[in-house]
Write a protein that holds these residues in place. Structure first.
Motif, PDB file in Angstrom:
ATOM      1  N   UNK A 142       0.827  -1.199   0.000  1.00  0.00           N
ATOM      2  CA  UNK A 142       0.000   0.000   0.000  1.00  0.00           C
ATOM      3  C   UNK A 142       0.858   1.244   0.000  1.00  0.00           C
ATOM      4  N   UNK A 143       0.205   2.384   0.058  1.00  0.00           N
ATOM      5  CA  UNK A 143       0.930   3.654   0.012  1.00  0.00           C
ATOM      6  C   UNK A 143       0.137   4.701   0.784  1.00  0.00           C
ATOM      7  N   UNK A 144       0.847   5.666   1.343  1.00  0.00           N
ATOM      8  CA  UNK A 144       0.237   6.791   2.054  1.00  0.00           C
ATOM      9  C   UNK A 144       0.816   8.079   1.501  1.00  0.00           C
ATOM     10  N   UNK A 145      -0.050   9.010   1.176  1.00  0.00           N
ATOM     11  CA  UNK A 145       0.378  10.306   0.652  1.00  0.00           C
ATOM     12  C   UNK A 145      -0.235  11.422   1.490  1.00  0.00           C
ATOM     13  N   UNK A 146       0.606  12.390   1.842  1.00  0.00           N
ATOM     14  CA  UNK A 146       0.121  13.555   2.557  1.00  0.00           C
ATOM     15  C   UNK A 146      -0.318  14.596   1.534  1.00  0.00           C
ATOM     16  N   UNK A 147      -1.610  14.857   1.484  1.00  0.00           N
ATOM     17  CA  UNK A 147      -2.153  15.801   0.503  1.00  0.00           C
ATOM     18  C   UNK A 147      -1.856  17.225   0.941  1.00  0.00           C
ATOM     19  N   UNK A 148      -2.219  17.556   2.159  1.00  0.00           N
ATOM     20  CA  UNK A 148      -1.946  18.865   2.748  1.00  0.00           C
ATOM     21  C   UNK A 148      -2.076  18.731   4.250  1.00  0.00           C
ATOM     22  N   UNK A 149      -1.916  19.832   4.942  1.00  0.00           N
ATOM     23  CA  UNK A 149      -1.983  19.769   6.395  1.00  0.00           C
ATOM     24  C   UNK A 149      -3.356  19.254   6.842  1.00  0.00           C
ATOM     25  N   UNK A 150      -3.340  18.354   7.813  1.00  0.00           N
ATOM     26  CA  UNK A 150      -4.562  17.767   8.363  1.00  0.00           C
ATOM     27  C   UNK A 150      -5.350  16.985   7.320  1.00  0.00           C
ATOM     28  N   UNK A 151      -4.644  16.423   6.353  1.00  0.00           N
ATOM     29  CA  UNK A 151      -5.310  15.591   5.339  1.00  0.00           C
ATOM     30  C   UNK A 151      -4.283  14.631   4.739  1.00  0.00           C
ATOM     31  N   UNK A 152      -4.658  13.363   4.594  1.00  0.00           N
ATOM     32  CA  UNK A 152      -3.794  12.403   3.911  1.00  0.00           C
ATOM     33  C   UNK A 152      -4.663  11.382   3.196  1.00  0.00           C
TER      34      UNK A 152
END
Length: 545
Positions: free
Chosen positions: A235-245
């Motif tokens: 799997x993978x995890x991406x941080x989109x912006x602050x307080x959101x992933x």
């Protein structure tokens, strides 16, 4: 660099630099004067103390015998000099001092000198940081024996993914949800919290792992998707912006079952509802269940999450705010967040349904409008309860219309009229506030209880509810058509049973919802302040509006 020089014991001392500054033209600054004054004050004191110590030492030496004096002289000669800098301290003492510093500050300390950099390779320091900052309870020494150091765990796992710890709401249309990302053993795990099976609100929450991060196979963080029934996969995890992933599964074929969608639906139904479709006789309920399965399964654990906070408690709160499980008719159990805002209590949905989606304000309670229940015989009469609640509802509507008319009149009268009207309104609000504040404050946990029973004709999913209550208040509940069409707030009765239970009687629907506190420990979840929490509530409502 001056600080670094003093820490390492290199460079000029403070007294040498002060003598140099005194020879320059800009001498006489406030700081130098203070230092000189301190020297003048402390100098005689130190001299006097020194003379006292010398006198005492002389007296002791005179009293001692020749052998004692010789031993004392030898010990004084062998004693190590008093450390003048931090770097001269023994290594074990430096380890103890540096282990007290926050982990993010340690790389800067390593830049001070070579000795500090070597000390910071000590596992004790990083082991303590893992435990104190992230609550790790595993025996980290076993990991260290296996080749993975505590420093690696902190630097490559805990610190890089610290921003995803806490509570999150997945973007699953109207259904929402509750994700809790925690340090669990030697992993970082994202647990999806699911309500108990309908209608057992007293049962504990169910948990399902959606992803995990670890350092098992290498010294690089590995992300695995836990969705499906075939075990962990990439799997993978991406941080989109602050307080959101967002999470992404790289092997969605692991989510499929040999029997196809029918087997997947049967398995999901048993996990979600604890029963088979044949055991659910209500046709409308079957349609709702099938609709939720089709909608939620299409995401395949590729979801976006937004941070949510628990409300900060205040001394004036009617009861401790937090998360509660509540019954919502054919939609089953849902999770709401109870919070207090001055003279009102609000319950916001974290999970939702096609009628009223997650993020919406399901209950709005006016703590200035207590309701005094009649005796048990009259409580059984739905008409009597409606008379009490609707009387308050009509009174509030009349006040709102009067206030709107006053506003129009004052605006027409000009600036003077507006000013006088504002003063009058403020005076009325002050009187109301003074008289109404006694409602919530008198409803403390020590207030007396009174008998309670549901009126005849009011439907309850759970027949087991408390038969005594502490306080009742007027409130409104949000109802809407399918697809959140024609939403409206309808009057009802908020019933406070105890610190962990409350209920709401929906008069128009003639139904009763029972709510029970979620008692799971939720770390990294409380809002830093009330302003941040209220901003989060406004954003949450916009996500599903």
């Amino acid at each position: 660099m001056a600080v670094c020089a003093r820490l390492c014991g290199v460079g000029q001392s403070r007294r040498c630099r002060r003598r140099q500054r005194s020879n320059q033209q800009d001498q006489g600054s406030d700081s130098d004067m203070e230092e000189e004054e301190e020297e003048r004050i402390e100098g005689p004191r130190r001299a006097e103390a020194g003379r006292g110590r010398c006198a005492a030492a002389g007296a002791a030496a005179a009293a001692a015998g020749p052998e004692d004096r010789a031993a004392a002289a030898a010990a004084a000669a062998a004693a190590p000099p008093h450390p003048q800098t931090l770097a001269e301290l023994p290594p074990e003492l430096l380890v103890e001092i540096l282990s007290l510093l926050p982990g993010p500050e340690l790389p800067n300390v390593a830049l001070v000198c070579k000795k500090f950099r070597q000390i910071l390779n000590t596992e004790t320091i990083w082991r303590r940081r893992c435990v104190e900052e992230f609550g790790m309870k595993e025996d980290l020494r076993k990991m260290e024996a296996g080749g993975v150091s505590s420093k690696d765990i902190y630097v490559k796992l805990l610190h890089p993914y610290r921003h995803i710890l806490g509570l999150w709401q997945p973007d699953i249309g109207p259904y929402g949800g509750l994700l809790n990302v925690v340090v669990d053993g030697l992993f970082i795990i994202g647990w999806m919290y699911l309500p108990p099976h309908d209608p057992r609100v007293e049962d504990p929450m169910r948990r399902r792992p959606l992803f995990r991060i670890h350092l098992w196979e290498s010294k690089k963080a590995t992300i695995e998707c836990m969705y499906g029934h075939k075990g962990p996969h990439k799997g993978d995890i991406q941080t989109v912006k602050r307080d959101e992933f967002s999470t992404k599964c790289n092997q969605t074929d692991h989510h499929r079952m040999p029997g196809g969608r029918q087997e997947e639906f049967r398995t999901w139904l048993e996990e979600e509802w604890g029963r088979t479709l044949e055991e659910i006789f209500h046709e409308h309920m079957q349609e709702l269940i099938l609709m939720k399965f089709i909608y939620t399964s299409q995401y395949d654990n590729c979801l976006t999450y937004r941070r949510i906070y628990l409300p900060p408690p205040m001394p004036s709160d009617l009861l401790k705010p937090g998360l509660f499980k509540g019954t919502y008719g054919s939609h089953g159990l849902e999770i709401v967040m109870l919070s207090f805002h001055g003279n009102s209590a609000r319950a916001t949905k974290l999970t939702g349904d096609p009628n009223v989606p997650a993020g919406q304000l399901t209950l709005d309670i006016d703590l200035r409008r207590p309701v005094v229940l009649p005796d048990l015989e009259q409580q059984r009469d739905i008409e009597e309860l409606s008379r009490l609640v609707l009387g308050i509802h009509e009174e509030l509507q009349g006040d709102a219309e009067q206030q709107a008319n006053d506003t129009v009149r004052h605006a027409a009268a000009g600036a003077d009229g507006v000013a006088s009207g504002a003063k009058a309104s403020e005076a009325e609000d002050g009187l109301c506030s003074d008289s109404c504040q006694s409602g919530p404050s008198s409803s403390s946990s020590h207030s007396e209880t009174q008998p309670f029973i549901l009126p005849l004709g009011v439907m309850a999913r759970n027949e087991v509810y408390p038969r005594t209550c502490r306080k009742c208040f007027y409130g409104t509940g949000l109802i809407a058509g399918h697809g959140f069409t024609s939403p409206e707030r309808t009057p009802g009765l908020f019933v406070l049973f105890d610190e962990d239970h409350f209920g709401f009687i929906w008069l128009e629907l003639k139904s009763f919802s029972l709510y029970s506190r979620l008692t799971d420990h939720l770390a990294h979840a409380h809002a830093p302040n009330m302003e941040r929490f209220e901003a989060m509530l406004r954003s949450m409502q916009s996500w599903t509006s």
